[in-house]
Scaffold this motif. Structure first.
Motif, PDB file in Angstrom:
ATOM      1  N   GLU A  44       0.833  -1.213   0.000  1.00  0.00           N
ATOM      2  CA  GLU A  44       0.000   0.000   0.000  1.00  0.00           C
ATOM      3  C   GLU A  44       0.863   1.256   0.000  1.00  0.00           C
ATOM      4  O   GLU A  44       0.555   2.233  -0.682  1.00  0.00           O
ATOM      5  CB  GLU A  44      -0.893   0.029   1.243  1.00  0.00           C
ATOM      6  CG  GLU A  44      -2.178  -0.754   1.119  1.00  0.00           C
ATOM      7  CD  GLU A  44      -3.085  -0.515   2.319  1.00  0.00           C
ATOM      8  OE1 GLU A  44      -2.770   0.314   3.195  1.00  0.00           O
ATOM      9  OE2 GLU A  44      -4.124  -1.178   2.378  1.00  0.00           O
ATOM     10  N   ALA A  45       1.923   1.227   0.791  1.00  0.00           N
ATOM     11  CA  ALA A  45       2.786   2.405   0.883  1.00  0.00           C
ATOM     12  C   ALA A  45       3.440   2.697  -0.466  1.00  0.00           C
ATOM     13  O   ALA A  45       3.502   3.849  -0.909  1.00  0.00           O
ATOM     14  CB  ALA A  45       3.847   2.203   1.954  1.00  0.00           C
ATOM     15  N   PHE A  46       3.922   1.636  -1.124  1.00  0.00           N
ATOM     16  CA  PHE A  46       4.528   1.856  -2.436  1.00  0.00           C
ATOM     17  C   PHE A  46       3.480   2.313  -3.449  1.00  0.00           C
ATOM     18  O   PHE A  46       3.765   3.129  -4.325  1.00  0.00           O
ATOM     19  CB  PHE A  46       5.249   0.593  -2.926  1.00  0.00           C
ATOM     20  CG  PHE A  46       6.609   0.441  -2.315  1.00  0.00           C
ATOM     21  CD1 PHE A  46       7.666   1.224  -2.749  1.00  0.00           C
ATOM     22  CD2 PHE A  46       6.829  -0.453  -1.289  1.00  0.00           C
ATOM     23  CE1 PHE A  46       8.921   1.122  -2.174  1.00  0.00           C
ATOM     24  CE2 PHE A  46       8.080  -0.567  -0.699  1.00  0.00           C
ATOM     25  CZ  PHE A  46       9.126   0.216  -1.140  1.00  0.00           C
ATOM     26  N   LEU A  49       3.070   5.920  -3.279  1.00  0.00           N
ATOM     27  CA  LEU A  49       4.141   6.645  -3.968  1.00  0.00           C
ATOM     28  C   LEU A  49       3.961   6.619  -5.486  1.00  0.00           C
ATOM     29  O   LEU A  49       4.340   7.556  -6.182  1.00  0.00           O
ATOM     30  CB  LEU A  49       5.508   6.056  -3.603  1.00  0.00           C
ATOM     31  CG  LEU A  49       5.909   6.184  -2.137  1.00  0.00           C
ATOM     32  CD1 LEU A  49       7.244   5.501  -1.892  1.00  0.00           C
ATOM     33  CD2 LEU A  49       6.002   7.646  -1.721  1.00  0.00           C
ATOM     34  N   ASN A 187       6.764  -2.993  -4.941  1.00  0.00           N
ATOM     35  CA  ASN A 187       8.051  -2.449  -4.522  1.00  0.00           C
ATOM     36  C   ASN A 187       9.122  -2.718  -5.578  1.00  0.00           C
ATOM     37  O   ASN A 187       9.607  -3.834  -5.699  1.00  0.00           O
ATOM     38  CB  ASN A 187       8.438  -3.095  -3.189  1.00  0.00           C
ATOM     39  CG  ASN A 187       9.811  -2.667  -2.696  1.00  0.00           C
ATOM     40  OD1 ASN A 187      10.472  -1.844  -3.319  1.00  0.00           O
ATOM     41  ND2 ASN A 187      10.232  -3.242  -1.582  1.00  0.00           N
ATOM     42  N   PRO A 188       9.520  -1.694  -6.327  1.00  0.00           N
ATOM     43  CA  PRO A 188      10.513  -1.921  -7.380  1.00  0.00           C
ATOM     44  C   PRO A 188      11.901  -2.216  -6.813  1.00  0.00           C
ATOM     45  O   PRO A 188      12.794  -2.615  -7.548  1.00  0.00           O
ATOM     46  CB  PRO A 188      10.519  -0.596  -8.159  1.00  0.00           C
ATOM     47  CG  PRO A 188      10.062   0.424  -7.178  1.00  0.00           C
ATOM     48  CD  PRO A 188       9.094  -0.285  -6.256  1.00  0.00           C
ATOM     49  N   ILE A 243      11.393   3.498 -10.834  1.00  0.00           N
ATOM     50  CA  ILE A 243      12.007   4.116  -9.649  1.00  0.00           C
ATOM     51  C   ILE A 243      12.104   5.631  -9.864  1.00  0.00           C
ATOM     52  O   ILE A 243      11.832   6.426  -8.972  1.00  0.00           O
ATOM     53  CB  ILE A 243      13.401   3.506  -9.352  1.00  0.00           C
ATOM     54  CG1 ILE A 243      13.262   1.995  -9.090  1.00  0.00           C
ATOM     55  CG2 ILE A 243      14.056   4.182  -8.157  1.00  0.00           C
ATOM     56  CD1 ILE A 243      14.594   1.238  -9.016  1.00  0.00           C
ATOM     57  N   GLU A 244      12.441   6.007 -11.082  1.00  0.00           N
ATOM     58  CA  GLU A 244      12.546   7.428 -11.414  1.00  0.00           C
ATOM     59  C   GLU A 244      11.186   8.134 -11.265  1.00  0.00           C
ATOM     60  O   GLU A 244      11.118   9.279 -10.812  1.00  0.00           O
ATOM     61  CB  GLU A 244      13.089   7.575 -12.845  1.00  0.00           C
ATOM     62  CG  GLU A 244      13.365   8.988 -13.297  1.00  0.00           C
ATOM     63  CD  GLU A 244      14.312   9.749 -12.365  1.00  0.00           C
ATOM     64  OE1 GLU A 244      15.246   9.137 -11.834  1.00  0.00           O
ATOM     65  OE2 GLU A 244      14.069  10.964 -12.156  1.00  0.00           O
ATOM     66  N   ASN A 247      10.562   8.763  -7.729  1.00  0.00           N
ATOM     67  CA  ASN A 247      11.485   9.803  -7.337  1.00  0.00           C
ATOM     68  C   ASN A 247      10.989  11.195  -7.716  1.00  0.00           C
ATOM     69  O   ASN A 247      11.064  12.138  -6.935  1.00  0.00           O
ATOM     70  CB  ASN A 247      12.813   9.521  -8.040  1.00  0.00           C
ATOM     71  CG  ASN A 247      13.954  10.091  -7.272  1.00  0.00           C
ATOM     72  OD1 ASN A 247      13.817  10.433  -6.108  1.00  0.00           O
ATOM     73  ND2 ASN A 247      15.080  10.222  -7.915  1.00  0.00           N
ATOM     74  N   LEU A 250       8.355  12.339  -5.420  1.00  0.00           N
ATOM     75  CA  LEU A 250       8.909  12.777  -4.137  1.00  0.00           C
ATOM     76  C   LEU A 250       9.664  14.095  -4.254  1.00  0.00           C
ATOM     77  O   LEU A 250       9.677  14.895  -3.330  1.00  0.00           O
ATOM     78  CB  LEU A 250       9.850  11.709  -3.570  1.00  0.00           C
ATOM     79  CG  LEU A 250       9.191  10.486  -2.939  1.00  0.00           C
ATOM     80  CD1 LEU A 250      10.241   9.460  -2.560  1.00  0.00           C
ATOM     81  CD2 LEU A 250       8.391  10.870  -1.706  1.00  0.00           C
ATOM     82  N   LEU A 253       7.661  17.103  -3.519  1.00  0.00           N
ATOM     83  CA  LEU A 253       7.338  17.207  -2.095  1.00  0.00           C
ATOM     84  C   LEU A 253       8.553  17.628  -1.279  1.00  0.00           C
ATOM     85  O   LEU A 253       8.432  18.349  -0.295  1.00  0.00           O
ATOM     86  CB  LEU A 253       6.811  15.868  -1.592  1.00  0.00           C
ATOM     87  CG  LEU A 253       5.537  15.360  -2.291  1.00  0.00           C
ATOM     88  CD1 LEU A 253       5.188  13.954  -1.804  1.00  0.00           C
ATOM     89  CD2 LEU A 253       4.366  16.300  -2.047  1.00  0.00           C
TER      90      LEU A 253
END
Lengths: 272, 272
Positions: A44-46, A49, A187-188, A243-244, A247, A250, A253
């Protein structure tokens, strides 16, 4: 334990909360373990994101996964508690479209759990469920958990294995045995995501309908066309892009530090 | 539910798996809820992003937290199920060093759970545990959950409250009441992280020993020195740096896509 809270359709995260509740509802029957609930929380957290949507990179991996399964001689869908609880119907439909076998394979293994999962899948129309009880007469010595026991008609024989929500050790062992591994993992950075041949970074309840749809679309393509899809896909590059994406989300933020306006006001008051 | 699966010491994530198992082992007694298990999973995801280690920014926040607690007149450690399960001994040691009171405060509140947590803490040597049952005779009207009931000898009176693994609504309410709030939260974007005065972005099982150590070191410092530590700390800037650290880590990983060397080898083999 978790109250059966009514989830308002207006809640900004209603879909995610619904998925969570459908998972938790399978704890009592033994299909889902507490470790499975925990792993779902991590996912859930990933997903948060990623923006809780199927990204373009995930779509590319889904297409490749469909082509890979259709090209396989012995495709197998490896099923654990969470995946059975979240997409029981999806597993069966995907197996039908791609001609894959279904095998139960658990980290926290008991006959009771295996049978609970088998029953759940049969309730949704599964005709054959491998990997239950005595059927697991083969062993993969490279795996240091109870997952090492596999069905000689299923995973042992398989050339392509879909292992959604998998643990890293097993993915690594399957790869080292020369199997082609497809995974679905939010999750990558997970070891499974890193070791798989095709990594779909997405939420399984979103992925499965898309994977079934894509398999239907590609089913009548020539072998050559399917091979072209597979060979033009670069899992490493696809993971890098994913992943980018996290990123960049984020990054915006990070510039703010505190991004809730009202919370920010409190800082300003104290800055005088 | 979760079998005591042997976690091999060689497993690359053995520490995280051990912490997870110690949490899950407290579900049966009622100390930890399913919602708590899920929340821990969410935390694990952010720990992945941080690299599963205590960062320099976390260290700075820990030092400030220690100074803040030592300066307080009525410091209180607010305890929920997860924190009690993960660091029972740490809570008691920290309370001893800083002179803080310990108060149980739960989102999913029942007398049974409050007492299970109290018993667990007493087993580890706690002499006084506030906030259980009738003791919660005061109310914080700003909080719209059962957490509003607090102990008049504890949180109501407190000037500084350590609320590890907290929900955002409560942190906001405590701040608006003028309390100084310290939190430990792996998610720098959470509402708790955003609202707290001092946000330690770290895993509690790593934080507590460091926080206790730092409190021992600072205990004999002058009030002026402690005040200097607190006033030179900028939580907003620290949060921004933390998010930036995650960002930089992901940037590096994004360049690689697959960062596990051995998994990468497999790609190279196929690139011929």
């Amino acid at each position: 334990m978790v109250k059966k809270t009514e989830i308002s359709l207006n809640h900004p995260r209603a879909k995610s909360l619904k998925t969570r509740h459908s998972l938790v509802s399978h704890v009592k029957s033994g299909v889902v373990t507490l470790a499975g609930v925990l792993a779902h929380g991590r996912g859930e957290a990933f997903d948060y994101l990623l923006g809780e949507k199927t990204t373009e990179t995930a779509h590319a991996a889904i297409k490749t996964a469909a082509a890979t399964m259709l090209l396989a001689e012995h495709p197998v869908i490896s099923v654990n508690g969470n995946i059975a609880a979240l997409v029981p119907e999806g597993i069966i439909k995907l197996a039908e479209v791609t001609g894959a076998k279904i095998e139960v394979n658990l980290f926290h293994r008991t006959l009771h759990r295996e049978e609970a999962i088998k029953q759940l899948l049969e309730k949704y129309g599964a005709k054959e469920v491998l990997g239950v009880g005595e059927a697991c007469s083969a062993e993969i010595p490279e795996i240091c958990s109870e997952r090492r026991n596999v069905d000689p008609k299923g995973i042992l024989l398989a050339d392509v294995i879909l292992v959604p929500l998998e643990d890293g050790d097993r993915t690594e062992a399957l790869r080292k045995m020369g199997k082609t591994v497809i995974t679905v993992d939010l999750n990558p950075l997970s070891r499974t995501a890193q070791w798989a041949n095709v990594t779909i970074v997405d939420e399984v309840a979103r992925t499965f309908p898309l994977l079934i749809e894509e398999s239907k679309l590609l089913k009548n393509q020539t072998k050559k066309n399917l091979q072209n899809i597979v060979s033009s896909f670069d899992n490493k590059k696809n993971l890098a892009t994913t992943i980018e994406q996290i990123n960049q989300r984020l990054s915006g933020l990070a510039k703010q530090g505190v991004y809730i306006p009202e919370a920010n006001e409190l800082y300003k008051e104290h800055e005088t």
